[in-house]
Enzyme design. Structure first.
Site, PDB file in Angstrom:
ATOM      1  N   ARG A  29      85.666  37.737   3.159  1.00 45.94           N
ATOM      2  CA  ARG A  29      84.504  38.617   2.975  1.00 45.94           C
ATOM      3  C   ARG A  29      83.477  37.885   2.112  1.00 45.94           C
ATOM      4  NH1 ARG A  29      86.584  43.911   1.631  1.00 45.94           N
ATOM      5  NH2 ARG A  29      86.338  43.445  -0.553  1.00 45.94           N
ATOM      6  N   ASP A  51      57.139  37.089  -1.684  1.00 50.42           N
ATOM      7  CA  ASP A  51      58.358  37.874  -1.870  1.00 50.42           C
ATOM      8  C   ASP A  51      59.573  37.004  -2.230  1.00 50.42           C
ATOM      9  OD1 ASP A  51      59.878  40.360  -1.425  1.00 50.42           O
ATOM     10  OD2 ASP A  51      60.744  39.232   0.253  1.00 50.42           O
ATOM     11  N   HIS A  71      72.458  31.454  10.209  1.00 46.27           N
ATOM     12  CA  HIS A  71      73.517  31.787   9.246  1.00 46.27           C
ATOM     13  C   HIS A  71      74.908  31.834   9.908  1.00 46.27           C
ATOM     14  CE1 HIS A  71      70.169  32.513   6.742  1.00 46.27           C
ATOM     15  NE2 HIS A  71      69.993  33.799   6.981  1.00 46.27           N
ATOM     16  N   SER A  87      53.251  33.347  -4.954  1.00 43.86           N
ATOM     17  CA  SER A  87      52.914  34.767  -5.095  1.00 43.86           C
ATOM     18  C   SER A  87      53.751  35.634  -4.155  1.00 43.86           C
ATOM     19  CB  SER A  87      51.428  34.958  -4.769  1.00 43.86           C
ATOM     20  OG  SER A  87      51.176  34.435  -3.467  1.00 43.86           O
ATOM     21  N   TYR A 136      72.860  30.887   3.525  1.00 48.22           N
ATOM     22  CA  TYR A 136      74.258  31.291   3.688  1.00 48.22           C
ATOM     23  C   TYR A 136      75.210  30.147   3.344  1.00 48.22           C
ATOM     24  CZ  TYR A 136      74.138  36.127   4.701  1.00 48.22           C
ATOM     25  OH  TYR A 136      74.026  37.482   4.521  1.00 48.22           O
ATOM     26  N   GLU A 194      73.529  44.917   7.793  1.00 47.59           N
ATOM     27  CA  GLU A 194      72.722  45.390   6.667  1.00 47.59           C
ATOM     28  C   GLU A 194      72.513  46.882   6.842  1.00 47.59           C
ATOM     29  OE1 GLU A 194      69.939  41.645   5.196  1.00 47.59           O
ATOM     30  OE2 GLU A 194      69.132  42.995   6.700  1.00 47.59           O
ATOM     31  N   LYS A 222      59.400  35.365  -5.738  1.00 49.26           N
ATOM     32  CA  LYS A 222      59.646  36.303  -6.848  1.00 49.26           C
ATOM     33  C   LYS A 222      61.092  36.785  -6.867  1.00 49.26           C
ATOM     34  CE  LYS A 222      55.706  38.593  -5.858  1.00 49.26           C
ATOM     35  NZ  LYS A 222      54.657  39.562  -5.800  1.00 49.26           N
TER      36      LYS A 222
HETATM   37  N1  LIG Z   1      61.537  37.094   1.842  1.00 47.09           N
HETATM   38  C1  LIG Z   1      62.789  36.807   2.186  1.00 47.09           C
HETATM   39  O1  LIG Z   1      63.737  37.503   1.819  1.00 47.09           O
HETATM   40  C2  LIG Z   1      63.079  35.599   3.014  1.00 47.09           C
HETATM   41  C3  LIG Z   1      62.078  34.744   3.404  1.00 47.09           C
HETATM   42  N2  LIG Z   1      62.372  33.618   4.126  1.00 47.09           N
HETATM   43  C4  LIG Z   1      61.337  32.665   4.507  1.00 47.09           C
HETATM   44  O2  LIG Z   1      60.724  32.173   3.334  1.00 47.09           O
HETATM   45  C5  LIG Z   1      59.340  31.977   3.522  1.00 47.09           C
HETATM   46  C6  LIG Z   1      58.580  32.807   2.519  1.00 47.09           C
HETATM   47  O3  LIG Z   1      58.909  34.162   2.681  1.00 47.09           O
HETATM   48  P1  LIG Z   1      58.146  35.341   1.929  1.00 47.09           P
HETATM   49  O4  LIG Z   1      58.018  35.045   0.485  1.00 47.09           O
HETATM   50  O5  LIG Z   1      58.790  36.589   2.344  1.00 47.09           O
HETATM   51  O6  LIG Z   1      56.729  35.243   2.594  1.00 47.09           O
HETATM   52  P2  LIG Z   1      55.380  35.982   2.209  1.00 47.09           P
HETATM   53  O7  LIG Z   1      54.873  36.647   3.423  1.00 47.09           O
HETATM   54  O8  LIG Z   1      55.541  36.806   0.981  1.00 47.09           O
HETATM   55  O9  LIG Z   1      54.412  34.735   1.957  1.00 47.09           O
HETATM   56  C7  LIG Z   1      54.488  33.897   0.816  1.00 47.09           C
HETATM   57  C8  LIG Z   1      53.085  33.578   0.358  1.00 47.09           C
HETATM   58  O10 LIG Z   1      52.423  32.833   1.367  1.00 47.09           O
HETATM   59  C9  LIG Z   1      51.055  33.222   1.430  1.00 47.09           C
HETATM   60  N3  LIG Z   1      50.773  33.702   2.780  1.00 47.09           N
HETATM   61  C10 LIG Z   1      51.274  34.787   3.397  1.00 47.09           C
HETATM   62  N4  LIG Z   1      50.784  34.903   4.640  1.00 47.09           N
HETATM   63  C11 LIG Z   1      49.953  33.865   4.821  1.00 47.09           C
HETATM   64  C12 LIG Z   1      49.165  33.421   5.903  1.00 47.09           C
HETATM   65  N5  LIG Z   1      49.127  34.073   7.063  1.00 47.09           N
HETATM   66  N6  LIG Z   1      48.448  32.308   5.736  1.00 47.09           N
HETATM   67  C13 LIG Z   1      48.476  31.638   4.590  1.00 47.09           C
HETATM   68  N7  LIG Z   1      49.202  32.030   3.528  1.00 47.09           N
HETATM   69  C14 LIG Z   1      49.947  33.108   3.640  1.00 47.09           C
HETATM   70  C15 LIG Z   1      50.858  34.315   0.407  1.00 47.09           C
HETATM   71  O11 LIG Z   1      50.350  33.726  -0.781  1.00 47.09           O
HETATM   72  P3  LIG Z   1      48.793  33.629  -1.128  1.00 47.09           P
HETATM   73  O12 LIG Z   1      48.079  34.670  -0.362  1.00 47.09           O
HETATM   74  O13 LIG Z   1      48.740  33.835  -2.604  1.00 47.09           O
HETATM   75  O14 LIG Z   1      48.435  32.254  -0.748  1.00 47.09           O
HETATM   76  C16 LIG Z   1      52.241  34.811   0.137  1.00 47.09           C
HETATM   77  O15 LIG Z   1      52.384  35.305  -1.180  1.00 47.09           O
HETATM   78  C17 LIG Z   1      59.077  32.341   4.973  1.00 47.09           C
HETATM   79  O16 LIG Z   1      59.164  31.192   5.752  1.00 47.09           O
HETATM   80  C18 LIG Z   1      60.221  33.297   5.304  1.00 47.09           C
HETATM   81  O17 LIG Z   1      60.489  33.296   6.664  1.00 47.09           O
HETATM   82  C19 LIG Z   1      63.664  33.293   4.455  1.00 47.09           C
HETATM   83  C20 LIG Z   1      64.707  34.108   4.093  1.00 47.09           C
HETATM   84  C21 LIG Z   1      64.507  35.347   3.386  1.00 47.09           C
HETATM   85  O1  LIG Z   2      67.639  34.977   6.091  1.00 45.97           O
HETATM   86  C1  LIG Z   2      67.701  36.182   6.005  1.00 45.97           C
HETATM   87  O2  LIG Z   2      68.667  36.704   5.243  1.00 45.97           O
HETATM   88  C2  LIG Z   2      68.558  38.042   4.747  1.00 45.97           C
HETATM   89  C3  LIG Z   2      69.946  38.432   4.269  1.00 45.97           C
HETATM   90  O3  LIG Z   2      70.322  37.594   3.216  1.00 45.97           O
HETATM   91  P1  LIG Z   2      71.397  38.085   2.152  1.00 45.97           P
HETATM   92  O4  LIG Z   2      71.653  36.908   1.334  1.00 45.97           O
HETATM   93  O5  LIG Z   2      70.742  39.212   1.405  1.00 45.97           O
HETATM   94  O6  LIG Z   2      72.560  38.561   2.918  1.00 45.97           O
HETATM   95  C4  LIG Z   2      68.054  38.989   5.802  1.00 45.97           C
HETATM   96  O7  LIG Z   2      67.817  40.258   5.226  1.00 45.97           O
HETATM   97  C5  LIG Z   2      66.765  38.451   6.376  1.00 45.97           C
HETATM   98  O8  LIG Z   2      66.360  39.272   7.449  1.00 45.97           O
HETATM   99  C6  LIG Z   2      66.939  37.047   6.885  1.00 45.97           C
HETATM  100  O9  LIG Z   2      65.672  36.498   7.193  1.00 45.97           O
END
Ligand SMILES: NC(=O)C1=CN([C@@H]2O[C@H](COP(=O)(O)OP(=O)(O)OC[C@H]3O[C@@H](n4cnc5c(N)ncnc54)[C@H](OP(=O)(O)O)[C@@H]3O)[C@@H](O)[C@H]2O)C=CC1
Ligand SMILES: O=C1O[C@H](COP(=O)(O)O)[C@@H](O)[C@H](O)[C@H]1O
Length: 605
Positions: free
Chosen positions: A488, A99, A353, A97, A292, A329, A102
Site C-alpha cells: 500500500r 499551485d 505513475h 506563483s 510516484y 482519489e 506552493k
Molecule cells: N498542481 C499539481 O498538483 C501538479 C502539477 N503538475 C505539473 O506541474 C506543472 C505546474 O503545475 P501547477 O503549479 O498546477 O500549474 P499552474 O497552472 O498553477 O501554473 C504555474 C504558474 O505558471 C504560470 N502560468 C499559468 N498558466 C500560464 C500560461 N498559460 N502561460 C504562461 N504562464 C502560465 C503562472 O504564473 P505567472 O502567471 O505568475 O507567470 C502560474 O502560477 C504543470 O506542468 C503541471 O502539469 C504535476 C503534478 C501535480
Molecule cells: O500527477 C498527479 O498526481 C496527483 C496525485 O498525486 P498524489 O501524490 O497526491 O497521490 C493527481 O491528483 C494529479 O491529477 C496528477 O496530475
C-alpha cells in the site's frame, strides 16, 4: 542539530590521501580520460575531513562509490563535476506563483533545509510573471511551510532562516533579457557565498570543460551549480529552457533542469518535446520527474524483492496469477479541469505513475543500483510489453450524485471543463509483458478520480496451492484462499501478506489473515514527501528516480494507439456516480482474465 538522513558518520572509508587523487587527475589529463571517481572522491575526502560525514545517494551508496565504478570520457562534465568542494547550489522554481510550487516544491525545500540536507551554500529563487517582492514571496510560501510532526524544535527559527535564503525575480517565460537579469541576481548571491566577485554576463550554456579547468576548479574548489525546476504549464517548457540555457546557465558548475509532467500528449508530441529540450540541454541535464518514483513504498519495491529470498523466487508467471496497480482519489478535478480535460486519466496517471511502478515491479535484477543499470532494466520491460488494445480498456467519467444531503458535482459541472467532454476520469486496462518471466500474466491497472476512497496500491495475487490438502476447509471458492501480497503506497503505508491460518481451537477451521507491516507502527518517524527525495536526488545528481528519454518513448508507444482510437472514435465513457467504486465495466475487464479486483472483494482489507 538535525543531521541529514542521507549522510552517515564515517571515517574508516575516507581515502587515505588526497594526493593520491591529485595524481589520478594528472594522469587523467595526460590520457584524456577522466575517471568520474576523481572529483567525487576528492569531495568525499574533503567532506569527511571537514564535517565528519559522507554524502550518500538515495540508493544508499556514497555517490563517489557509485561513480567510481565507471570511467567516463573527460567531456562528460556533468558527472565529473558532480560533487565539488565549497560549491553553491541555486534552485530556481520557475512558475513560483503556481499551485505545485506552493503546495509541494517550497515545502519540500524547507523540509530538506530543516533536515540539514541542503548544501551549505544554497539560494532559492522564485521566477514567474506575477509581480512580487522578495518579502511578498516569503509571505506567500511562509504560509505553506510546515514543521515535521515529530520535530518541532526551533521550527520558527529554521523557517525564518530558510525564508531569508528565498528571493524572487519577476519575468516573462520567453524573455532572454529577463533570464539574464535573473542570472545577474544568481551570480550576485553565488559570488557572495563563494567570496569572489561576479565576472559579468554568461551567454553560453555549454562552456567546454577541459581537464585543466577541472583541475583548476578542484584546486580552487568552487563552483556555482544551478537547478531549475519547471513548475509551469508544458506549452512554455521549451521557451524557458531556451532562455535559461542561453542566459542563466552556470558558467562554472552544473546546470540541471527538472521537468514536470506531462511530457507530451502522445508519442509524437513527446518526441518533439524531447528533441526541443535537447537542442538546449544534454540528456544528463534533464531530470524528468515522476513523483510516484519518490514515494517511500515505491522506493522499497526493489528492496523488498531483491533483498528477501522469500519473494524473488516467487516473482514470475510460475507463482503469480496477476498483478494489480490501483490508484483512486476521493475527489474530482476540483479546479484543475482545464489541465485535466486535455489529458484524461490514462495520460495523467496510467502512462506515467502506474506504468513506472509496473516497470520497477517487473524488471530483471539490475547489474547494480546505478541509475543507468536500473533504467536499462525498466526500458527492457516496457519494450517487452504488448501495445494496449481497445478491447483491454474501459473508460469512465464521474457524474453528479447526492449523498447525505450533500451534492457532489459531475466532471462536466467543473466550470473549467468544456461542456459535453468525453475525457475519461476513470480507466481500467489489462497489460501484458511478453517475456519469459511474465508471459500470460495480466497486469491490471485501474485509476480514477472521484471514487469512494483515496488509495494507491500494488496487489499481487498468487496462484492456488496445487493439490491443496485443506481444500475442504476453504469451500469452493479457492480464490479466497490464495495468497495476496499488498504494497500500500498511500495512505497508511503498509506491506501485508494474506496467508491462510488455523483459527486457534480444537476444530480445524482456517481463515485468511494478514502478516502486516504497518509503517506507522513499525517506523514512527514521518515519511518524507516524494518531492523531498526527488529534489535531493536532483541536487546530488542521482538520476535513478528520473525518467530517461528512451523510457518515455517506450511508455508512449504502449498507450498512444489506444488513446488515438478512443479519441478518433469518440468513445463515450461509462458514467459512475461521484464517490462510488467506479464503472461496472472494470469488473468485466478483470473477469475476462479470470481476475477479481483485490480492493473490491469481500475480504478487502
Ligand atoms: N498542481 C499539481 O498538483 C501538479 C502539477 N503538475 C505539473 O506541474 C506543472 C505546474 O503545475 P501547477 O503549479 O498546477 O500549474 P499552474 O497552472 O498553477 O501554473 C504555474 C504558474 O505558471 C504560470 N502560468 C499559468 N498558466 C500560464 C500560461 N498559460 N502561460 C504562461 N504562464 C502560465 C503562472 O504564473 P505567472 O502567471 O505568475 O507567470 C502560474 O502560477 C504543470 O506542468 C503541471 O502539469 C504535476 C503534478 C501535480
Ligand atoms: O500527477 C498527479 O498526481 C496527483 C496525485 O498525486 P498524489 O501524490 O497526491 O497521490 C493527481 O491528483 C494529479 O491529477 C496528477 O496530475
Amino acid at each position: 542539530m538535525a543531521i541529514c538522513f542521507r549522510c552517515h558518520r564515517s571515517g574508516a572509508s575516507a581515502p587515505s590521501s588526497v594526493d593520491h587523487y591529485r595524481t589520478l587527475a594528472r594522469n587523467a589529463r595526460k590520457n584524456k580520460v577522466w575517471p568520474a571517481s576523481v572529483p567525487s572522491l576528492l569531495a568525499g575526502h574533503e567532506a569527511i575531513r571537514k564535517w565528519g560525514f559522507q554524502m550518500k545517494s538515495s540508493n544508499g551508496y556514497p555517490l563517489n562509490v557509485v561513480s567510481s565504478q565507471k570511467e567516463e570520457p573527460y567531456t562528460d562534465h556533468s558527472k565529473a563535476k558532480e560533487e565539488q568542494i565549497d560549491s553553491t547550489v541555486s534552485i530556481t522554481v520557475v512558475g513560483a506563483s503556481g499551485d505545485l510550487a506552493k503546495k509541494k516544491i517550497f515545502p519540500a525545500l524547507f523540509a530538506l533545509f530543516y533536515e540539514d540536507c541542503l548544501p551549505k551554500h544554497f539560494t532559492v529563487f522564485g521566477y514567474a510573471r506575477t509581480q512580487l517582492t522578495d518579502e511578498e514571496l516569503r509571505n506567500m510560501i511562509g504560509k505553506t511551510l510546515t514543521c515535521r510532526i515529530d520535530k518541532r524544535e526551533n521550527c520558527g527559527d529554521k523557517m525564518e532562516q530558510f525564508l531569508q535564503t528565498c528571493f524572487y525575480h519577476s519575468g516573462q517565460y520567453g524573455s532572454e533579457e529577463n533570464f539574464l537579469e535573473l542570472d545577474r541576481k544568481l551570480k550576485d548571491k553565488e559570488s557572495k557565498q563563494m567570496g569572489f566577485l561576479s565576472n559579468g554576463d554568461n551567454r553560453n550554456f555549454f562552456i567546454p570543460v577541459f581537464p585543466i579547468n577541472m583541475i583548476l576548479s578542484l584546486q580552487v574548489g568552487k563552483s556555482a551549480n544551478r537547478l531549475f525546476y519547471l513548475s509551469i504549464p508544458p506549452n512554455i517548457f521549451v521557451d524557458v529552457v531556451r532562455c535559461a540555457s542561453r542566459t542563466a546557465s552556470s558558467p562554472t558548475g552544473w546546470t540541471r533542469v527538472i521537468v514536470e509532467k506531462p511530457f507530451g500528449r502522445d508519442a509524437q508530441s513527446s518526441g518533439e518535446l524531447t528533441r526541443s529540450l535537447k537542442q538546449h540541454l544534454t540528456e544528463d541535464q534533464i531530470f524528468r520527474i515522476d513523483h510516484y518514483l519518490g514515494k517511500e513504498l515505491v522506493e522499497n519495491l526493489s528492496v523488498l524483492r531483491f533483498s528477501n529470498l522469500v519473494f524473488e523466487p516467487l516473482w514470475s508467471r510460475k507463482f503469480i496469477r496477476n498483478v494489480q496497480l490501483i490508484f483512486s482519489e476521493d475527489f474530482g478535478t476540483e479546479g484543475r479541469g482545464g489541465y485535466f480535460d486535455n489529458y484524461g486519466i490514462i495520460r495523467d496517471i496510467m502512462q506515467n505513475h502506474l506504468l513506472q511502478i509496473l516497470a520497477l515491479f517487473a524488471m530483471e535484477t539490475p547489474v547494480s543500483l546505478d541509475a543507468e543499470d536500473i533504467r536499462n532494466e525498466k526500458v527492457k520491460v516496457l519494450r517487452s510489453m504488448r501495445t494496449l488494445q481497445l478491447d483491454d480498456v474501459v473508460v469512465g467519467q464521474y457524474k453528479g450524485h447526492t449523498r447525505g444531503g450533500r451534492s457532489l458535482p459531475a466532471y462536466i459541472d467543473d466550470p473549467t471543463v468544456p461542456k459535453g467532454s468525453l475525457t475519461p476520469t476513470f480507466a481500467a486496462a489489462a497489460l501484458f509483458i511478453d517475456n519469459a518471466r511474465w508471459d500470460g500474466v495480466p497486469f491490471l491497472m485501474k485509476a480514477g478520480k472521484a471514487l469512494h476512497t483515496r488509495r494507491a496500491e500494488i496487489r499481487v495475487q498468487f496462484r492456488h496451492v496445487p493439490g491443496n490438502l485443506y481444500k475442504r476447509n476453504f469451500g469452493t471458492d479457492l480464490d479466497k484462499a490464495t495468497n495476496e501480497l499488498v504494497i500500500r503506497v498511500q495512505p497508511d503505508e503498509a506491506i501485508y501478506l494474506k496467508i491462510n491460518n488455523k483459527i486457534p481451537g480444537l476444530s480445524m477451521r482456517l481463515d485468511s489473515s494478514n502478516l502486516n507491516l504497518l509503517y506507522a507502527s513499525r517506523y514512527p518517524r514521518e515519511i518524507p514527501d516524494a518531492y523531498e527525495r526527488l529534489l535531493l536526488d536532483a541536487i546530488e545528481g542521482e538520476r535513478r528516480l528520473f525518467i530517461r528519454s528512451d523510457e518515455l518513448d517506450a511508455a508512449w508507444a504502449l498507450f498512444t494507439p489506444v488513446l488515438k482510437e478512443l479519441e478518433d472514435k469518440r468513445i463515450a465513457p461509462e458514467l459512475y456516480p461521484y464517490g462510488s467504486r467506479g464503472p461496472v465495466g472494470a469488473h468485466y475487464l478483470a473477469a475476462k482474465y479470470n481476475v477479481r479486483w483485490g480492493d473490491l472483494s469481500s475480504q478487502y482489507s
